[in-house]
Design a protein around this motif. Structure first.
Motif, PDB file in Angstrom:
ATOM      1  N   ASP A 342      34.126   6.767  37.031  1.00 42.40           N
ATOM      2  CA  ASP A 342      33.955   6.061  38.366  1.00 42.40           C
ATOM      3  C   ASP A 342      35.326   6.339  38.920  1.00 42.40           C
ATOM      4  OD1 ASP A 342      31.587   4.799  38.627  1.00 42.40           O
ATOM      5  OD2 ASP A 342      32.186   3.670  36.668  1.00 42.40           O
ATOM      6  N   ASP A 343      36.667   5.197  39.239  1.00 45.02           N
ATOM      7  CA  ASP A 343      37.226   5.108  40.133  1.00 45.02           C
ATOM      8  C   ASP A 343      39.255   5.164  39.147  1.00 45.02           C
ATOM      9  OD1 ASP A 343      37.217   3.341  39.461  1.00 45.02           O
ATOM     10  OD2 ASP A 343      38.131   2.107  41.173  1.00 45.02           O
ATOM     11  N   ILE A 344      37.983   4.951  37.331  1.00 44.49           N
ATOM     12  CA  ILE A 344      39.512   4.744  36.335  1.00 44.49           C
ATOM     13  C   ILE A 344      39.976   6.268  35.956  1.00 44.49           C
ATOM     14  CG2 ILE A 344      40.250   3.640  34.572  1.00 44.49           C
ATOM     15  CD1 ILE A 344      38.107   1.345  35.259  1.00 44.49           C
ATOM     16  N   ALA A 345      40.742   6.871  35.514  1.00 43.00           N
ATOM     17  CA  ALA A 345      41.266   7.445  34.420  1.00 43.00           C
ATOM     18  C   ALA A 345      41.130   7.341  33.474  1.00 43.00           C
ATOM     19  CB  ALA A 345      42.813   7.919  35.108  1.00 43.00           C
ATOM     20  N   GLU A 346      40.854   8.526  32.733  1.00 44.92           N
ATOM     21  CA  GLU A 346      40.236   8.169  31.320  1.00 44.92           C
ATOM     22  C   GLU A 346      41.537   9.877  30.331  1.00 44.92           C
ATOM     23  OE1 GLU A 346      36.772   5.926  30.347  1.00 44.92           O
ATOM     24  OE2 GLU A 346      37.409   7.786  29.351  1.00 44.92           O
ATOM     25  N   PHE A 347      42.281   9.033  29.365  1.00 38.54           N
ATOM     26  CA  PHE A 347      43.070  10.276  28.387  1.00 38.54           C
ATOM     27  C   PHE A 347      42.542  10.446  27.332  1.00 38.54           C
ATOM     28  CE2 PHE A 347      45.808   7.624  31.728  1.00 38.54           C
ATOM     29  CZ  PHE A 347      46.187   9.119  32.638  1.00 38.54           C
ATOM     30  N   CYS A 348      43.111  11.319  26.866  1.00 31.36           N
ATOM     31  CA  CYS A 348      42.953  12.092  25.482  1.00 31.36           C
ATOM     32  C   CYS A 348      44.069  13.168  25.134  1.00 31.36           C
ATOM     33  CB  CYS A 348      41.420  13.074  25.348  1.00 31.36           C
ATOM     34  SG  CYS A 348      41.779  14.657  26.238  1.00 31.36           S
ATOM     35  N   TYR A 349      44.688  12.528  23.787  1.00 31.39           N
ATOM     36  CA  TYR A 349      45.447  13.577  23.599  1.00 31.39           C
ATOM     37  C   TYR A 349      45.076  14.259  22.651  1.00 31.39           C
ATOM     38  CZ  TYR A 349      47.298   9.635  26.233  1.00 31.39           C
ATOM     39  OH  TYR A 349      47.282   8.591  26.700  1.00 31.39           O
ATOM     40  N   THR A 350      46.038  15.855  22.342  1.00 30.09           N
ATOM     41  CA  THR A 350      45.770  16.854  21.653  1.00 30.09           C
ATOM     42  C   THR A 350      46.624  17.854  21.297  1.00 30.09           C
ATOM     43  OG1 THR A 350      45.937  18.106  23.681  1.00 30.09           O
ATOM     44  CG2 THR A 350      43.296  17.623  23.847  1.00 30.09           C
ATOM     45  N   GLU A 351      47.674  17.617  20.974  1.00 31.53           N
ATOM     46  CA  GLU A 351      48.742  18.137  20.477  1.00 31.53           C
ATOM     47  C   GLU A 351      50.128  17.179  20.862  1.00 31.53           C
ATOM     48  OE1 GLU A 351      50.111  22.707  21.852  1.00 31.53           O
ATOM     49  OE2 GLU A 351      48.316  23.260  20.376  1.00 31.53           O
ATOM     50  N   ALA A 352      50.699  18.556  19.672  1.00 32.42           N
ATOM     51  CA  ALA A 352      52.331  17.718  19.806  1.00 32.42           C
ATOM     52  C   ALA A 352      53.430  17.933  19.510  1.00 32.42           C
ATOM     53  CB  ALA A 352      52.360  15.837  19.130  1.00 32.42           C
ATOM     54  N   MET A 353      53.871  18.761  19.891  1.00 30.45           N
ATOM     55  CA  MET A 353      55.503  19.171  19.038  1.00 30.45           C
ATOM     56  C   MET A 353      56.400  18.550  18.962  1.00 30.45           C
ATOM     57  SD  MET A 353      55.412  22.464  21.960  1.00 30.45           S
ATOM     58  CE  MET A 353      55.470  21.658  23.142  1.00 30.45           C
ATOM     59  N   LEU A 354      57.085  18.688  17.872  1.00 27.83           N
ATOM     60  CA  LEU A 354      58.289  17.773  17.975  1.00 27.83           C
ATOM     61  C   LEU A 354      59.398  18.756  17.602  1.00 27.83           C
ATOM     62  CD1 LEU A 354      59.389  14.737  15.966  1.00 27.83           C
ATOM     63  CD2 LEU A 354      59.112  15.901  14.058  1.00 27.83           C
ATOM     64  N   SER A 355      60.344  18.125  18.660  1.00 25.25           N
ATOM     65  CA  SER A 355      61.451  18.868  18.416  1.00 25.25           C
ATOM     66  C   SER A 355      62.565  17.652  18.418  1.00 25.25           C
ATOM     67  CB  SER A 355      61.901  19.449  19.785  1.00 25.25           C
ATOM     68  OG  SER A 355      62.470  18.259  20.307  1.00 25.25           O
ATOM     69  N   ARG A 356      64.427  18.261  17.844  1.00 24.97           N
ATOM     70  CA  ARG A 356      65.096  17.609  17.190  1.00 24.97           C
ATOM     71  C   ARG A 356      66.195  17.649  18.015  1.00 24.97           C
ATOM     72  NH1 ARG A 356      64.571  16.531  11.483  1.00 24.97           N
ATOM     73  NH2 ARG A 356      62.984  16.921  10.562  1.00 24.97           N
ATOM     74  N   SER A 357      67.334  16.797  17.942  1.00 23.47           N
ATOM     75  CA  SER A 357      68.309  16.487  18.717  1.00 23.47           C
ATOM     76  C   SER A 357      69.336  18.254  18.976  1.00 23.47           C
ATOM     77  CB  SER A 357      69.147  15.799  18.310  1.00 23.47           C
ATOM     78  OG  SER A 357      68.540  14.612  18.469  1.00 23.47           O
ATOM     79  N   PRO A 358      69.644  18.305  20.337  1.00 25.61           N
ATOM     80  CA  PRO A 358      69.965  19.494  20.443  1.00 25.61           C
ATOM     81  C   PRO A 358      71.371  19.890  20.291  1.00 25.61           C
ATOM     82  CG  PRO A 358      70.381  18.159  22.403  1.00 25.61           C
ATOM     83  CD  PRO A 358      69.093  17.465  21.475  1.00 25.61           C
ATOM     84  N   GLN A 359      71.891  20.639  19.807  1.00 23.30           N
ATOM     85  CA  GLN A 359      73.423  21.205  19.691  1.00 23.30           C
ATOM     86  C   GLN A 359      73.827  21.102  20.573  1.00 23.30           C
ATOM     87  OE1 GLN A 359      75.297  19.978  16.520  1.00 23.30           O
ATOM     88  NE2 GLN A 359      73.219  18.742  15.664  1.00 23.30           N
ATOM     89  N   PHE A 360      75.361  21.017  20.493  1.00 23.69           N
ATOM     90  CA  PHE A 360      75.909  20.859  21.634  1.00 23.69           C
ATOM     91  C   PHE A 360      76.932  22.919  22.273  1.00 23.69           C
ATOM     92  CE2 PHE A 360      79.688  20.548  25.140  1.00 23.69           C
ATOM     93  CZ  PHE A 360      79.118  20.906  26.408  1.00 23.69           C
ATOM     94  N   SER A 361      76.648  22.882  20.745  1.00 22.15           N
ATOM     95  CA  SER A 361      77.625  24.129  20.336  1.00 22.15           C
ATOM     96  C   SER A 361      76.271  25.612  20.785  1.00 22.15           C
ATOM     97  CB  SER A 361      78.304  24.284  18.963  1.00 22.15           C
ATOM     98  OG  SER A 361      79.160  24.128  18.273  1.00 22.15           O
ATOM     99  N   THR A 362      75.263  25.500  20.195  1.00 21.82           N
ATOM    100  CA  THR A 362      74.079  26.322  20.529  1.00 21.82           C
ATOM    101  C   THR A 362      73.691  25.822  22.324  1.00 21.82           C
ATOM    102  OG1 THR A 362      72.734  25.034  18.542  1.00 21.82           O
ATOM    103  CG2 THR A 362      71.055  26.538  19.982  1.00 21.82           C
ATOM    104  N   PHE A 363      73.785  25.159  22.524  1.00 22.10           N
ATOM    105  CA  PHE A 363      73.794  24.766  24.416  1.00 22.10           C
ATOM    106  C   PHE A 363      74.799  25.727  25.180  1.00 22.10           C
ATOM    107  CE2 PHE A 363      75.066  22.796  28.098  1.00 22.10           C
ATOM    108  CZ  PHE A 363      73.985  22.565  29.322  1.00 22.10           C
ATOM    109  N   LEU A 364      76.081  26.065  24.322  1.00 25.26           N
ATOM    110  CA  LEU A 364      76.837  26.516  25.179  1.00 25.26           C
ATOM    111  C   LEU A 364      76.987  27.975  25.096  1.00 25.26           C
ATOM    112  CD1 LEU A 364      80.803  24.600  24.578  1.00 25.26           C
ATOM    113  CD2 LEU A 364      79.204  24.546  26.770  1.00 25.26           C
ATOM    114  N   SER A 365      76.207  28.621  23.587  1.00 27.54           N
ATOM    115  CA  SER A 365      76.173  29.852  23.291  1.00 27.54           C
ATOM    116  C   SER A 365      74.895  30.205  23.993  1.00 27.54           C
ATOM    117  CB  SER A 365      75.417  29.681  21.752  1.00 27.54           C
ATOM    118  OG  SER A 365      76.982  29.450  20.758  1.00 27.54           O
ATOM    119  N   LEU A 366      73.805  29.247  24.301  1.00 25.90           N
ATOM    120  CA  LEU A 366      73.131  29.788  25.139  1.00 25.90           C
ATOM    121  C   LEU A 366      72.876  29.910  25.966  1.00 25.90           C
ATOM    122  CD1 LEU A 366      69.528  27.552  23.395  1.00 25.90           C
ATOM    123  CD2 LEU A 366      70.222  30.248  23.376  1.00 25.90           C
TER     124      LEU A 366
END
Length: 416
Positions: A342-366
């Motif tokens: 009808d006029d109501i959206a419905e959601f389903c959830y299929t996949e997830a990815m878990l990432s960890r806090s970035p490291q600033f030294s790696t940020f600069l290297s990239l």
């Protein structure tokens, strides 16, 4: 300088960061470093020592005998042993250096080799006193047991062990009505609905959503490449002279360095991707430079009037670090799908990815390797009042480098 790790060394860094949330620096060993035991203390390492109240190089008197001598821990396979370090300034020029006592013996024992990449960080011991931690990323890296003994348990994994089963239960139950009710889908609706189902209340707390450890990001589209948006600084640049008002300088930048095109006729356009000097990504002469001594990332470009290359803008390390940590704590990225009943959206959830806090030294290297770039996207009127549009200038990462910045990203099938 910022040392760039090889792929296998990046894997080791990511493994270490399951346990160590502190900053780090990298040193690539040369034969001269080992034979003379005279290693450059780069700016990131000096900041690490200073922030942990261990060494302030700026108050040291020249000469090795006037250095600060500290105990450090060298992690090696299933062992950790004490080494002495001396942090000093050279006698004549006052260059900032450090030495590791017994490094020649470590070479003889094959614990270190010329070309190995050392990882240096800081951790508090049982007595509460911070110690420098040394890890050889190339050879003889420490076991999981030793990493946990030094840096503590993996709190993120502990929280994830409770969060992920909850989300799996939700995902396996099918579609859920939009928590806001009927109407057009807005970008945040699938995320708000998931948090409602998890019992997470909407608030303005700066802490991560789940147990203060994991931020939950839910999108209908694929995971974005955008890391964050952060306007640069312009002090002492051509733009600062061109435009007195700091709040107008982003617009002034596009006006001064922009170009005319058919994209937005009659306006100055600036649609460019800016990468490291070796791979600038654009034909307008702009590139990024990591200036370690000044603790800033510089945006270089060619002045359209003088034709001279110059620093056109910059970001301070502290500003970049604060923003990337604020935007990307440990994060569970959840993919969702939508349908309308009808006029109501419905959601389903299929996949997830878990990432960890970035490291600033790696940020600069990239940034240095071209894995992270900066996009300038917008147009502006060529004179008079600033009229135009800024589409959100942003730092972005190439998808193949995400796991380097965030550590090994764990893909979770929520339907299994």
């Amino acid at each position: 300088m910022i040392f760039e790790p090889y792929k296998d060394e990046l894997t080791e860094i990511n493994r270490i960061h399951k346990y160590n949330k502190n900053e780090y620096t990298l040193i690539r060993l040369t034969s001269t470093m080992i034979t003379k035991n005279n290693i450059d203390a780069n700016a990131l390492f000096r900041d690490l020592l200073l922030n942990n109240n261990l060494v302030n190089y700026e108050i040291l008197i020249n000469g090795g005998n006037n250095g600060v001598k500290l105990n450090a821990k060298f992690l090696l396979n299933n062992l950790k042993f004490d080494v002495k370090m001396n942090f000093y300034r050279t006698a004549k020029r006052g260059d900032r250096r450090f030495s590791i006592y017994g490094i020649k013996k470590l070479l003889e024992m094959k614990n270190v080799n010329v070309g190995d990449l050392l990882y240096l960080s800081v951790a508090k011991m049982e007595d509460g006193i911070p110690n420098v931690i040394i890890i050889n990323l190339t050879n003889n890296s420490p076991s999981e047991h030793e990493l946990q003994a030094i840096f503590g348990i993996d709190k993120i994994a502990d929280s994830a062990s409770r969060l992920i089963p909850m989300i799996k239960t939700i995902a396996q139950s099918g579609y859920y009505k939009n928590s806001k009710g009927s109407g057009k889908i807005s970008p945040k609706d699938s995320g708000d609905t998931l948090e409602f189902l998890l019992g997470i209340k909407t608030n303005n707390s700066p802490e991560a959503d789940f147990e203060g450890q994991i931020e939950i990001k839910t999108k209908l589209a694929k995971t974005l490449d955008t890391l964050f948006t952060l306007r640069p600084r312009f002090e002492d640049t051509t733009i600062a002279k061109y435009e007195n008002s700091d709040r107008n300088r982003v617009s002034a930048f596009a006006r001064y360095y922009g170009y005319y095109s058919n994209k937005h006729v009659g306006n100055k356009n600036l649609y460019i991707t800016i990468g490291a000097k070796a791979a600038p990504q654009n034909s307008r002469g702009f590139f990024l430079e990591v200036n370690e001594e000044c603790r800033r990332v510089e945006l270089w470009g060619k002045d359209p009037i003088t034709r001279q290359n110059e620093v056109t803008a910059f970001w301070l390390f502290e500003d970049l670090k604060k923003e990337i940590y604020r935007k990307h704590p440990a994060t569970l990225w959840v993919k969702s799908e939508a349908r309308f009943v009808d006029d109501i959206a419905e959601f389903c959830y299929t996949e997830a990815m878990l990432s960890r806090s970035p490291q600033f030294s790696t940020f600069l290297s990239l940034i240095k390797s071209g894995g992270i770039t900066y996009d300038w996207r917008g147009y502006i009127s060529p004179e008079g009042e600033y009229k135009g549009k800024n589409h959100g200038n942003a730092w972005r990462i190439r998808s193949k480098y995400r796991e380097h910045l965030f550590g090994n990203i764990e893909v979770i099938n929520l339907l299994e």
